[in-house]
Scaffold this motif. Structure first.
Motif, PDB file in Angstrom:
ATOM      1  N   GLU C 104     107.178 -27.807  93.220  1.00 28.93           N
ATOM      2  CA  GLU C 104     108.187 -27.276  92.219  1.00 28.93           C
ATOM      3  C   GLU C 104     108.633 -28.451  91.295  1.00 28.93           C
ATOM      4  N   HIS C 105     108.714 -29.713  91.813  1.00 24.37           N
ATOM      5  CA  HIS C 105     109.288 -30.684  90.990  1.00 24.37           C
ATOM      6  C   HIS C 105     108.156 -30.781  89.771  1.00 24.37           C
ATOM      7  N   GLU C 108     108.704 -27.422  87.360  1.00 22.27           N
ATOM      8  CA  GLU C 108     109.904 -27.568  86.818  1.00 22.27           C
ATOM      9  C   GLU C 108     109.906 -27.995  85.233  1.00 22.27           C
ATOM     10  N   ILE C 109     108.846 -29.276  85.453  1.00 23.09           N
ATOM     11  CA  ILE C 109     108.807 -30.030  84.182  1.00 23.09           C
ATOM     12  C   ILE C 109     108.074 -29.336  83.230  1.00 23.09           C
ATOM     13  N   ALA C 112     110.463 -26.909  81.725  1.00 23.97           N
ATOM     14  CA  ALA C 112     111.588 -27.639  80.940  1.00 23.97           C
ATOM     15  C   ALA C 112     110.939 -27.879  79.371  1.00 23.97           C
TER      16      ALA C 112
ATOM     17  N   ARG D 243     113.614 -36.086  83.815  1.00 24.82           N
ATOM     18  CA  ARG D 243     112.289 -35.234  83.599  1.00 24.82           C
ATOM     19  C   ARG D 243     112.806 -34.312  82.630  1.00 24.82           C
ATOM     20  N   GLY D 244     113.810 -34.363  81.883  1.00 26.24           N
ATOM     21  CA  GLY D 244     114.091 -33.417  80.703  1.00 26.24           C
ATOM     22  C   GLY D 244     114.518 -32.011  81.234  1.00 26.24           C
ATOM     23  N   LEU D 245     114.980 -31.618  82.512  1.00 27.15           N
ATOM     24  CA  LEU D 245     115.483 -30.484  82.924  1.00 27.15           C
ATOM     25  C   LEU D 245     116.716 -29.926  82.147  1.00 27.15           C
ATOM     26  N   LYS D 246     116.809 -28.772  82.084  1.00 25.56           N
ATOM     27  CA  LYS D 246     118.230 -28.378  81.518  1.00 25.56           C
ATOM     28  C   LYS D 246     119.448 -28.621  82.379  1.00 25.56           C
ATOM     29  N   LYS D 249     120.149 -26.235  84.800  1.00 30.38           N
ATOM     30  CA  LYS D 249     119.061 -25.950  86.095  1.00 30.38           C
ATOM     31  C   LYS D 249     119.500 -27.200  86.980  1.00 30.38           C
ATOM     32  N   TYR D 253     121.159 -25.572  90.104  1.00 30.78           N
ATOM     33  CA  TYR D 253     119.873 -25.429  91.119  1.00 30.78           C
ATOM     34  C   TYR D 253     119.645 -26.584  91.878  1.00 30.78           C
ATOM     35  N   HIS D 254     119.457 -27.829  91.304  1.00 35.45           N
ATOM     36  CA  HIS D 254     119.312 -29.000  92.346  1.00 35.45           C
ATOM     37  C   HIS D 254     120.496 -29.543  93.048  1.00 35.45           C
TER      38      HIS D 254
END
Lengths: 509, 265, 308, 338
Positions: C104-105, C108-109, C112, D243-246, D249, D253-254
């Motif tokens: 999932e990690h 996600e990238i 994104a 990592r550029g996640l919003k 999120k 989420y995390h």
């Protein structure tokens, strides 16, 4: 996206604003704090259960609306023997339950059989005086008493003596809630602790004269919500309000416009009990001294918002025949101090006592009452009062075990007769149950004589004598007789504030 | 200034005021809080700055004296809770085995039970009065403190320094104090403050149900629950002042408790 | 390729963590930023992807190719993170979400950065990276706690490289690892710069690591670069008194703990060269004036004594 | 998985012991402490011999150990006895009230959790800011007002003055669904397509649910905020950002996934304790639930009803807390059981 969200918001708003049909116009809605416990005459001994049965079943005898005089209901007449020990009831013909069963002398007998066999809570009212009974004929019911008992017809008018439909099991109490009715109303829908929905009984013999269509009784858990519900229009009437709220309905012009308050005397009395076996209350001088100090008017004014209480100077209520005011009307501090001094108590050596009242059981005003009584007694400087309270069941336990020395109680009658205000309090056979442990053989004889005498005039004389003892020994201090008040929307017609039971079947809009 | 610190200071200020009132309150008012008078329901004025209640008693005096009772009940409740919890925690932790399992079971059962329900059950049976009410409220606190102490005992029980105390014949109370009690103090302080606020609220709830401290004792919970009857009348002062007192007291303790337990995080 | 100029970082509480830092990193080049803990090297790394606490002031410029990063809006910066810049953190045990599967990690990238390719394609890409980091592909279905620390750190590498970043930032990537796992990671660093031809910024305090993988080195002290040059220059012929001292402490380049042994002079802040209080060459001027970084002996040095 | 099953087995077994201890305790307390049902029932009015008779009828004159054995043999036959006050079976009385309590608890928990979690997270994101400070102050203030007071104020304002909502009860009696499916009126009315009833039930639940949710809200807010602050400081959050996640999120989420277990456990326990009856709320709004039932019956010393209610409640608590554990185990792969 935005539109969707707006719509999602608007939808519930729309739903909420749309009117709910709810309670119909022809339904009279009553709010109450009382909960019915068990709908079986052989078992029921609480106000609400009895009220419901009084409106849905008929007894041999009942009361005329607004009066305390027993009048024939199911019976058309009664013959009482000269010795006052035999009662022969003649029943009306064609009286039926909603399931079609006719009510005959045998129906009555079977109902009494249940009472005698099952020995429920109110059974003693019948079993205590009734020697034997039988159905002499289809419409003739005969009862023999153990001794002449003048108030017997009042007992017959109590639900315990009502004939019941055949759904009531012979060997156990009725557990259901809907039964075939014989009274003016019948139970249509019922949920314990929530509501009872009554409708007109089409098979009632006097059907035409019943104006009520539907009555909804809603049960609440606190008086404040009832008041709010009245103002909001959720309910049309209630008799469960606090004195403070009732005073509001009597005086606030806005409320007066919409509501009417019906006040009528009731037969409920309030009084202080002394445990005559417990020190220092075993000394009649102290009991009397305290009696001299109580100022009923002041209590009424401060604790009960100056409404719905009448000063009472005997254990028999004012509006009952035989009432004789025996207690001193004006407080007399000097006499009290003198009596206390005789008992050995002075300012230097004060009398220390506890005064008890049951928490919550008689509403919140008793709390204030206790404070006022404390201050009245302490005015002498000779008495020091500690106010104590405990929750009702514990209170009762303490009372029967003799832990309580001076304490507050109230009494609502089982049958409307002076006997019900004398025998349970003063006769030695009933001692432990009311906490005074008072015993007086002379008085016992007088009471027995009074209850078996059939001549009302002679009885009146006897009760006058009995009441003299009340003042002489002062095992009790009567405080007030309550008046009951019903607050009702002016649209509601047929409100009778009945001292014995509320007549739902007269209500209509 | 740091907002977190402001939170703490507000809390400390309120609680300090509370204690000040509780100690010196009686000196600040000329009235006897339980003396009834003819001046019933008089609105706030110069002579009665908070007005008077249904029995003509001075509400200002009752609120000031009430601080005493409310604090007394809640502090007593928390004290009993801590004492019982600690005692049981020590026993369970040190003895272990079946005793431990039994107590843990019991505590778990109590923990999930609503505090007010427990308090009601106990006051119903114990009867009212400051001590009984405090005890009834305390019962609900026991499991929390029990857990704290037991966990601490378990974590240090087999540590060599505790073993060593036996060798050097250090008295038991000293060992307990130094190794069990002192380390949990930071955690304890936060929970303690929150518990006091909780106790004040529970007491008010009991009063509402008619099971609180018996009258005429001036007590905020009792005064608010009697006062709320007057919400529909125009006697707003009857409920407003005891209400504010409860609100501020609970808020004060909650602010401190929240701060302390967050510092722990 | 990558050019940082005049970087100044001031924390919200007013602490000037980094001042006047500039460096360049070319493609396939490993640039190591070394120094004691607290010298500002990690702060520098975090500043490049703007992950410093809110309210931190960042001055200067940072050119990534022809893109200026510092002037980007937050939204656009997010597009750069993980895509143009990959980052590996110090603590592999905590850098992966413990409740989220490895796979999932990665996905996600892709989400994104709006990589819209078929799932198989993406899985293939992940598989390629797993081969690269030498981890069996089945492990994509594992939870982080099911992997060892070294394995996790390698996964972090894969995550940092998955979008083919032009800059790879490694923040103390080996510090928390045992010797064997360290070896593997160092191998990865070397291979990564070749295979992904990205520029690498390595933050470390381990001179051994620097010796193994770095091409260029900058030595930081109290938020400033003292000396910067090729690896061999810095490690074998340092000129700045601080670098000299640093190197002398680690004669064989394999001692892990890098700290300066007791120096009998109090360490305090001065207006001039921050190293002056501990410097045996320090003159009055050193205490009063900050030395500029100047080109000398084929490297950049910030020291009046050397510059003279 | 096997470990989990074994753990559940152990929990169930120890729970049986726990319930047994509690019920036994209640049983003896009831009989030792002052107050007896017959007196409470007759209000002290019945003569002594009548009281004796009634006691006999109810089996209260038997030696305590005999009553105790009788009680337990009843339980094993799935029977909780009959109420002394109403004569009805305690089991059916409890089952009738339980849905009311459940419905109120569910709605309030959903309201409180929704508000508490979102505000808690937003607060945590802005830790130390004015927003955070005010949010916390508001939450703590909600907590500091006695619930019965909030209740009556809400009744007065939204019920009487504005007339938006009914102030008491679950539904207008005339709208009462005839068919009981789940006992939850909101659900039953929908299932039977009684939309008028649904709206009515919804209107009725608004005030009690909101006033109950206020307190719950502040508790949930506090624990969410605390745990989110803890999680937001963790390395994986930074790594996820890198990592550029919003941001949404990363936070929702995390970080939230990791903060969820303590929050969920707390909500679960609060929910369990609400099922015992939100006594004050039920009283203020005349909500016919378990809490008011128990209080009512304590007032009569209705032994079978009290014992039954406590037993019922204890069993619910056990199931909920085991349920919480199972769900936590499913969420968190790391939890291992021995």
């Amino acid at each position: 996206m935005v539109k969707k969200r707006l719509f999602a918001l608007a939808l519930p708003m729309f739903l909420l604003s749309s009117a709910v049909a709810g309670t119909k116009k022809d339904t009279v809605t009553i709010g109450t704090l009382d909960k019915w416990k068990v709908l079986d005459p052989a078992k029921a001994y609480d106000v609400m259960s009895c009220n419901l049965m009084q409106n849905t079943l008929v007894g041999l005898y009942g009361y005329k609306p607004g009066s305390t005089v027993p009048e024939p209901a199911l019976a058309s007449s009664v013959d009482i023997s000269k010795d006052g020990k035999t009662y022969v009831f003649h029943l009306k013909k064609g009286m039926i339950f909603t399931n079609g069963d006719e009510i005959t002398a045998d129906t009555v007998k079977k109902a009494w059989d249940r009472v005698f066999k099952l020995k429920g809570d109110p059974a003693f009212l019948l079993t205590g005086v009734v020697e034997s009974y039988k159905a002499k004929d289809k419409y003739v019911f005969e009862v023999k008493l153990k001794y002449p008992f003048a108030p017997f017809l009042s007992v017959v008018a109590f639900t315990v003596a009502y004939p019941v439909p055949s759904v009531f099991p012979e060997n156990s109490f009725f557990k259901g809630d809907k039964y075939p009715a014989s009274g003016p109303l019948m139970i249509k829908k019922i949920k314990r602790d929530r509501y009872v929905y009554l409708t007109k009984n089409p098979k009632y013999f006097d059907y035409k004269n019943v104006e009520t269509k539907k009555v909804l009784i809603r049960q609440y858990q606190n008086a404040q919500t009832i008041r709010l519900a009245l103002e909001k229009g959720d309910i049309d009437m209630s008799s469960s309000l606090t004195t403070l709220d009732i005073r509001d309905f009597m005086t606030n012009p806005k409320l007066k416009e919409k509501f009417r308050v019906y006040v009528s005397p009731s037969f409920v009395i309030s009084y202080i009990v002394f445990n005559v076996k417990k020190k220092p209350f075993n000394n009649p001088k102290i009991r009397k001294a305290i009696a001299y100090l109580v100022n009923r008017g002041e209590i009424k004014k401060f604790a009960y918002n100056d409404i719905l209480r009448e000063d009472l100077y005997s254990m028999i209520p004012k509006n009952m025949w035989g009432y004789k005011p025996v207690f001193n009307k004006k407080p007399d501090v000097q006499k009290a101090v003198k009596l206390l001094a005789e008992a050995g108590f002075t300012k230097e050596h004060p009398l220390k006592i506890n005064y008890w009242y049951p928490a919550g059981h008689y509403g919140t005003d008793v709390e204030k009452e206790a404070q006022i009584i404390k201050s009245q007694l302490e005015k002498t400087g000779v008495i020091k009062v500690t106010v104590k309270t405990t929750e009702w069941p514990t209170y009762l336990d303490y009372m029967t075990k003799g832990v309580l020395g001076m304490f507050r109680l109230g009494w609502a009658p089982d049958y409307i007769d002076p006997d019900n205000y004398v025998y349970p309090f003063l006769h030695s056979k009933a001692d432990a149950s009311l906490g005074s442990f008072y015993k007086n053989p002379e008085l016992d004889k007088l009471i027995e004589k009074a209850r078996s005498e059939s001549d009302k005039k002679k009885r009146e004389e006897l009760y006058a004598k009995i009441q003299e003892y009340l003042w002489k020994d002062a095992p009790y201090i009567p405080l007030h007789q309550t008046e009951s008040a019903i607050v009702a929307d002016k649209k509601v017609k047929g409100v009778t504030n009945d001292p014995v039971y509320p007549r739902y079947y007269l209500l209509h809009k | 200034m740091n907002l977190k610190k402001i939170q703490l200071y507000i809390g400390i200020f309120i609680v300090a005021m509370l204690f000040f009132i509780a100690v010196f309150g009686p000196l600040l008012t000329p009235y006897d809080p339980i003396a009834i008078s003819n001046a019933t329901f008089s609105s706030p004025s110069l002579s009665h700055i908070f007005g008077t209640d249904a029995l003509g008693r001075d509400i200002f005096s009752r609120v000031l004296y009430g601080a005493r009772i409310s604090l007394l009940v809640s502090l007593l409740a928390v004290f009993i809770g801590v004492a019982l919890g600690t005692f049981l925690g020590l026993i369970a932790g040190f003895f272990g085995g079946k005793i431990d399992k039994f107590i843990v079971l019991l505590m778990d059962a109590m923990y999930a039970f609503p505090g007010l329900l427990l308090a009601i059950t106990f006051t119903a049976f114990l009867g009212q009065g400051i001590r009984n009410v405090a005890f009834a409220i305390a019962i609900a606190f026991v499991p929390t403190y029990f857990r704290l102490v037991r966990n601490q005992v378990l974590s240090i029980k087999n540590e060599p320094f505790v073993e060593a105390t036996k060798v050097f014949k250090v008295p038991l109370w000293k060992t307990v104090f130094i190794y069990v009690f002192l380390p949990v103090v930071p955690t304890l302080a936060g929970i303690l403050a929150l518990s006091i606020g909780d106790a004040i609220l529970t007491e008010a709830g009991l009063s509402y149900l008619g099971l609180g401290v018996p009258p005429p004792t001036p007590d905020w919970g009792a005064d608010l629950s009697t006062g709320q009857h007057y919400i529909l009348q125009d006697y707003w002062w009857c409920f407003l002042f005891p209400g504010i007192a409860i609100f501020l007291a609970v808020l004060g303790f909650a602010l401190i408790g929240d701060y302390l337990s967050e510092e722990k995080l | 390729m990558i050019k940082v100029d005049g970087l100044d970082i001031i924390y919200p509480n007013g602490f000037n963590a980094v001042s006047d830092i500039g460096f360049e990193i070319g493609k396939k080049e490993v640039f190591a930023l070394v120094g004691e803990s607290g010298c500002g090297k990690s702060t520098t790394a975090h500043a490049l992807i703007k992950l410093l606490p809110k309210g931190t002031e960042i001055k200067g410029s940072f050119m990534l190719g022809d893109k200026e990063i510092f002037s980007l809006k937050e939204k656009d910066t997010r597009g750069v993170r993980g895509k143009d810049i990959g980052m590996v953190f110090q603590d592999p045990l905590n850098a992966l979400n413990p409740l989220v599967k490895i796979k999932e990690h990665f996905f996600e990238i892709f989400v994104a950065h709006k990589v819209k390719e078929k799932r198989e394609k993406l899985l293939e890409r992940i598989k390629f990276l797993f081969d690269f980091i030498d981890l069996p592909f089945e492990r994509v279905d594992a939870y982080p706690f099911e992997l060892s620390g070294g394995q996790r750190q390698r996964v972090m590498f894969a995550l940092a490289l998955v979008m083919n970043p032009s800059l790879l930032i490694l923040d103390e990537p080996t510090t928390a690892l045992d010797v064997l796992a360290q070896k593997k990671v160092l191998g990865l660093i070397r291979r990564a710069k070749e295979e992904f031809s990205s520029a690498t910024l390595l933050i470390t305090h381990d001179m051994g690591v620097v010796n193994e993988v770095a091409d260029k080195v900058a030595v930081m002290y109290k938020g400033r670069i003292m000396e910067m040059g090729r690896k061999d220059q810095i490690l074998y012929s340092p000129v700045h008194p601080y670098t000299k001292l640093l190197i002398s402490c680690v004669p064989k380049f394999n001692v892990k703990d890098l700290s300066i042994p007791e120096i009998p002079i109090d360490d305090y802040d001065v207006d001039g060269c921050s190293f002056a209080p501990r410097c045996h060459l320090a003159k009055d001027r050193c205490f009063a004036e900050k030395p500029e970084s100047k080109f000398k002996h084929g490297r950049r040095v910030a020291c009046f004594e050397i510059q003279n | 998985m096997k470990g989990l099953l074994k753990y559940i087995g152990y929990r169930l077994l120890s729970s049986v012991v726990m319930v047994f201890i509690m019920v036994t305790l209640v049983f003896f307390l009831l009989r030792v402490l002052p107050g007896d049902p017959v007196q409470a029932l007759t209000g002290g009015k019945a003569p002594p011999e009548v009281v004796r008779q009634l006691k006999e009828q109810l089996g209260l004159n038997l030696p305590i150990y005999k009553q105790y054995f009788r009680f337990f043999s009843d339980i094993f036959h799935g029977n909780l006895g009959n109420s002394i006050v109403t004569g009805e079976s305690v089991k059916s009385e409890l089952l009738e009230r339980f849905p009311a309590t459940l419905e109120l608890a569910l709605v309030s928990v959903i309201l409180a959790a929704g508000g508490g979690i979102i505000l808690g997270i937003e607060s945590a994101k802005r830790e130390g800011t004015l927003f955070d400070f005010i949010a916390k102050l508001v939450a703590l203030s909600f907590y500091a007002i006695p619930i019965f007071f909030v209740g009556i104020v809400m009744q007065y304002i939204f019920g009487v003055k504005l007339g938006w909502f009914p102030i008491s009860g679950r539904i207008d009696p005339l709208n009462e669904p005839d068919k009981v499916i789940s006992g939850l009126y909101l659900l039953d009315t929908l299932l039977t397509r009684n939309f008028e009833g649904f709206v009515d039930a919804l209107k009725h639940i608004v005030l009690p649910a909101f006033s109950l949710a206020l307190v719950l809200f502040s508790v949930i807010y506090r624990i969410t905020r605390g745990n989110m602050i803890l999680q937001l400081k963790k390395e994986y959050v930074k790594a996820a950002r890198a990592r550029g996640l919003k941001e949404r999120k990363v936070v929702y989420y995390h970080a939230f996934k990791n903060a969820f277990i303590p929050i969920f456990t707390l909500i679960g326990l609060q929910f369990a304790s609400l099922l015992g009856g939100a006594i004050l709320t039920e009283n203020v709004f005349s909500w016919p639930g378990l809490g008011s039932y128990l209080i009512d019956r304590i007032g009569y010393r209705d032994f079978p009803a009290i014992q039954g209610a406590i037993l019922f409640y204890a069993v619910i608590v056990v199931f909920i807390s085991i349920g919480i554990d199972i769900i936590c185990a499913l969420i968190n792969p790391k939890i291992k059981y021995e």
